[in-house]
Design a protein around this motif. Structure first.
Motif, PDB file in Angstrom:
ATOM      1  N   ASP A 139       2.002   1.797  -3.548  1.00  9.07           N
ATOM      2  CA  ASP A 139       0.873   2.306  -4.328  1.00  9.07           C
ATOM      3  C   ASP A 139       0.605   3.776  -4.004  1.00  9.07           C
ATOM      4  O   ASP A 139       0.380   4.599  -4.904  1.00  9.07           O
ATOM      5  CB  ASP A 139      -0.368   1.460  -4.038  1.00  9.07           C
ATOM      6  CG  ASP A 139      -1.500   1.707  -5.027  1.00  9.07           C
ATOM      7  OD1 ASP A 139      -1.205   2.105  -6.171  1.00  9.07           O
ATOM      8  OD2 ASP A 139      -2.661   1.497  -4.666  1.00  9.07           O
ATOM      9  N   ALA A 140       0.646   4.133  -2.720  1.00  7.91           N
ATOM     10  CA  ALA A 140       0.379   5.504  -2.305  1.00  7.91           C
ATOM     11  C   ALA A 140       1.427   6.473  -2.832  1.00  7.91           C
ATOM     12  O   ALA A 140       1.136   7.639  -3.105  1.00  7.91           O
ATOM     13  CB  ALA A 140       0.314   5.584  -0.779  1.00  7.91           C
ATOM     14  N   GLN A 141       2.655   5.999  -2.978  1.00  7.07           N
ATOM     15  CA  GLN A 141       3.733   6.856  -3.461  1.00  7.07           C
ATOM     16  C   GLN A 141       3.793   6.928  -4.983  1.00  7.07           C
ATOM     17  O   GLN A 141       4.087   7.982  -5.542  1.00  7.07           O
ATOM     18  CB  GLN A 141       5.080   6.364  -2.934  1.00  7.07           C
ATOM     19  CG  GLN A 141       5.281   6.535  -1.444  1.00  7.07           C
ATOM     20  CD  GLN A 141       6.662   6.100  -1.004  1.00  7.07           C
ATOM     21  OE1 GLN A 141       7.532   5.811  -1.818  1.00  7.07           O
ATOM     22  NE2 GLN A 141       6.888   6.053   0.297  1.00  7.07           N
ATOM     23  N   MET A 142       3.543   5.806  -5.670  1.00  7.39           N
ATOM     24  CA  MET A 142       3.906   5.695  -7.075  1.00  7.39           C
ATOM     25  C   MET A 142       2.745   5.500  -8.035  1.00  7.39           C
ATOM     26  O   MET A 142       2.951   5.348  -9.241  1.00  7.39           O
ATOM     27  CB  MET A 142       4.919   4.556  -7.249  1.00  7.39           C
ATOM     28  CG  MET A 142       6.117   4.704  -6.336  1.00  7.39           C
ATOM     29  SD  MET A 142       7.339   3.396  -6.491  1.00  7.39           S
ATOM     30  CE  MET A 142       8.111   3.496  -4.865  1.00  7.39           C
ATOM     31  N   SER A 143       1.526   5.512  -7.552  1.00  8.39           N
ATOM     32  CA  SER A 143       0.378   5.326  -8.427  1.00  8.39           C
ATOM     33  C   SER A 143       0.088   6.583  -9.242  1.00  8.39           C
ATOM     34  O   SER A 143      -0.011   7.676  -8.692  1.00  8.39           O
ATOM     35  CB  SER A 143      -0.865   4.973  -7.610  1.00  8.39           C
ATOM     36  OG  SER A 143      -2.011   4.967  -8.443  1.00  8.39           O
ATOM     37  N   LYS A 196      -3.698   7.872  -8.196  1.00  9.77           N
ATOM     38  CA  LYS A 196      -4.038   8.517  -6.922  1.00  9.77           C
ATOM     39  C   LYS A 196      -3.603   9.980  -6.960  1.00  9.77           C
ATOM     40  O   LYS A 196      -2.409  10.279  -7.045  1.00  9.77           O
ATOM     41  CB  LYS A 196      -3.360   7.781  -5.759  1.00  9.77           C
ATOM     42  CG  LYS A 196      -3.842   6.347  -5.585  1.00  9.77           C
ATOM     43  CD  LYS A 196      -3.175   5.682  -4.402  1.00  9.77           C
ATOM     44  CE  LYS A 196      -3.655   4.245  -4.225  1.00  9.77           C
ATOM     45  NZ  LYS A 196      -5.079   4.132  -3.959  1.00  9.77           N
ATOM     46  N   GLU A 240      -3.111  12.220  -4.841  1.00 16.01           N
ATOM     47  CA  GLU A 240      -2.194  12.692  -3.801  1.00 16.01           C
ATOM     48  C   GLU A 240      -0.902  11.888  -3.745  1.00 16.01           C
ATOM     49  O   GLU A 240      -0.112  12.065  -2.809  1.00 16.01           O
ATOM     50  CB  GLU A 240      -2.900  12.640  -2.428  1.00 16.01           C
ATOM     51  CG  GLU A 240      -4.193  13.435  -2.359  1.00 16.01           C
ATOM     52  CD  GLU A 240      -3.996  14.887  -2.787  1.00 16.01           C
ATOM     53  OE1 GLU A 240      -2.997  15.493  -2.371  1.00 16.01           O
ATOM     54  OE2 GLU A 240      -4.848  15.400  -3.545  1.00 16.01           O
ATOM     55  N   SER A 241      -0.653  11.006  -4.705  1.00 16.39           N
ATOM     56  CA  SER A 241       0.577  10.219  -4.675  1.00 16.39           C
ATOM     57  C   SER A 241       1.794  11.110  -4.905  1.00 16.39           C
ATOM     58  O   SER A 241       1.701  12.193  -5.486  1.00 16.39           O
ATOM     59  CB  SER A 241       0.535   9.108  -5.724  1.00 16.39           C
ATOM     60  OG  SER A 241       0.744   9.625  -7.028  1.00 16.39           O
ATOM     61  N   ASP A 242       2.942  10.653  -4.455  1.00 17.28           N
ATOM     62  CA  ASP A 242       4.179  11.410  -4.650  1.00 17.28           C
ATOM     63  C   ASP A 242       4.518  11.530  -6.132  1.00 17.28           C
ATOM     64  O   ASP A 242       5.067  12.551  -6.565  1.00 17.28           O
ATOM     65  CB  ASP A 242       5.320  10.735  -3.889  1.00 17.28           C
ATOM     66  CG  ASP A 242       5.091  10.773  -2.385  1.00 17.28           C
ATOM     67  OD1 ASP A 242       5.166  11.867  -1.806  1.00 17.28           O
ATOM     68  OD2 ASP A 242       4.822   9.714  -1.798  1.00 17.28           O
ATOM     69  N   GLN A 283       0.828  -1.205   0.000  1.00 18.48           N
ATOM     70  CA  GLN A 283       0.000   0.000   0.000  1.00 18.48           C
ATOM     71  C   GLN A 283       0.863   1.255   0.000  1.00 18.48           C
ATOM     72  O   GLN A 283       0.506   2.269  -0.625  1.00 18.48           O
ATOM     73  CB  GLN A 283      -0.941  -0.013   1.207  1.00 18.48           C
ATOM     74  CG  GLN A 283      -2.074  -1.020   1.072  1.00 18.48           C
ATOM     75  CD  GLN A 283      -2.812  -1.273   2.375  1.00 18.48           C
ATOM     76  OE1 GLN A 283      -2.532  -0.620   3.383  1.00 18.48           O
ATOM     77  NE2 GLN A 283      -3.738  -2.219   2.374  1.00 18.48           N
ATOM     78  N   GLN A 284       2.021   1.198   0.657  1.00 14.10           N
ATOM     79  CA  GLN A 284       2.921   2.337   0.654  1.00 14.10           C
ATOM     80  C   GLN A 284       3.452   2.605  -0.748  1.00 14.10           C
ATOM     81  O   GLN A 284       3.506   3.762  -1.194  1.00 14.10           O
ATOM     82  CB  GLN A 284       4.089   2.102   1.608  1.00 14.10           C
ATOM     83  CG  GLN A 284       5.060   3.270   1.672  1.00 14.10           C
ATOM     84  CD  GLN A 284       6.305   2.955   2.469  1.00 14.10           C
ATOM     85  OE1 GLN A 284       7.006   1.979   2.204  1.00 14.10           O
ATOM     86  NE2 GLN A 284       6.584   3.779   3.477  1.00 14.10           N
TER      87      GLN A 284
END
Length: 329
Positions: A53-57, A60, A62-64, A50-51
């Protein structure tokens, strides 16, 4: 009969953990002592993917990755170490592959209907992307790992789908090892990494899928031990436009989806991130350039090529010696 490992006599159970992520599912087959806290392990494996995905998607907002894509040219963007590690690896493989692997294809992905913007090709968007001056990754991105930041040097849109899943599998392997697991197989879609071998001493058996759209069939078996494998192909994620079938993988040099005789490429590497990126690079490079590139870089790869007479295998390294059933123990 495989030789038994020294700890094979210890009480052991086979546990299968899994969960959703990145539009697919992650899984881990674990041979472990009955005392292992499987609930904690499951939670930590899920948190790891999930981390990523949250960073590199790219899906999303709000992803990085999206933050970096939205940032103005020449503006430094603070980024977590995980995505900087992936960007650094991507830059290196971009260089080694002479641009066959190029994550600066986000605008192409969206224009052709494979991204978050639209679900069908848009002729105007494709024309706009093609009219823009080509700017490969080595010229369009600057990474400063020591300061934890990166900046775009050109108005490009990055897409890490050709490497992020492999990295997520590596993060799963790290979690397994942190929990003291010595025998496991981590998987996410077509990317897998073996932590050691099975508790019995046998390597982990992984199916090599036949590149057929609409069905899943096994073409061979790969045996893994402390090794990763990734496959890229034209048969799982694609769309049909008229009589044409468009693969989701983009060739930045042609500003179009991959369109060559390669049905799939399978690559072995010590990290799944590298295997994933190289499988993408070789798929883009095609049968001639791709085989030559793999030979120069000493890669272990299996190409499945579409020919009038059917699928033809061309393998390098252990694939070359053993065809579709390399024993990698």
């Amino acid at each position: 009969m495989p030789k038994m490992s020294s700890d094979a006599a210890a009480p052991c159970q086979r546990a299968t953990l899994h969960g959703p992520t990145m539009g697919t599912r992650w899984s881990a087959s674990v041979d472990c002592d009955a005392a292992l806290d499987l609930d904690a392990l499951r939670q930590n494996l899920a948190a790891a993917v999930q981390q990523v995905d949250a960073q590199m998607s790219p899906w999303k907002p709000e992803s990085d990755l999206v933050r970096l894509n939205r940032a103005p040219v020449d503006a430094w963007v603070d980024l977590p170490p995980e995505i900087l590690e992936v960007l650094t690896c991507a830059m290196d493989i971009h260089r080694q592959s002479a641009g066959a692997f190029d994550p600066c294809v986000g605008a192409l992905v969206d224009a052709w209907g494979f991204g978050a913007v639209r679900d069908a090709p848009d002729a105007a968007a494709i024309h706009t992307v093609r009219q823009a001056a080509p700017c490969p990754m080595r010229e369009s991105l600057e990474i400063d790992p020591a300061a934890g930041r990166a900046r775009k040097r050109a108005p490009v849109q990055l897409d890490l789908c050709g490497i992020a899943k492999g990295y997520a599998v590596d993060r799963m392997a790290a979690v397994l090892q942190q929990h003291g697991v010595r025998h496991a197989l981590a998987a996410l879609d077509g990317e897998l990494r073996a932590v050691g071998h099975q508790a019995s001493g046998a390597p982990w058996a992984v199916a090599l899928e036949s590149p057929e759209a609409g069905r899943r069939a096994v073409r061979g078996v790969i045996e893994l031990q402390d090794l990763a494998v990734a496959t890229s192909g034209d048969y799982r994620h694609y769309m049909e436009v008229g009589d044409a079938r468009l693969a989701h993988t983009m060739d930045a040099r042609r500003a179009a989806p991959v369109n060559n005789a390669v049905a799939s490429v399978t690559v072995l590497a010590h990290t799944c991130m590298e295997a994933d990126a190289w499988a993408t690079a070789l798929l883009v490079a095609g049968p001639g350039e791709g085989l030559a590139l793999a030979q120069r870089r000493g890669l272990e790869a299996l190409f499945l090529l579409r020919r009038p007479e059917g699928l033809v295998e061309m393998g390098l390294g252990r694939f070359g010696a053993c065809g579709a059933r390399p024993s990698l123990a």
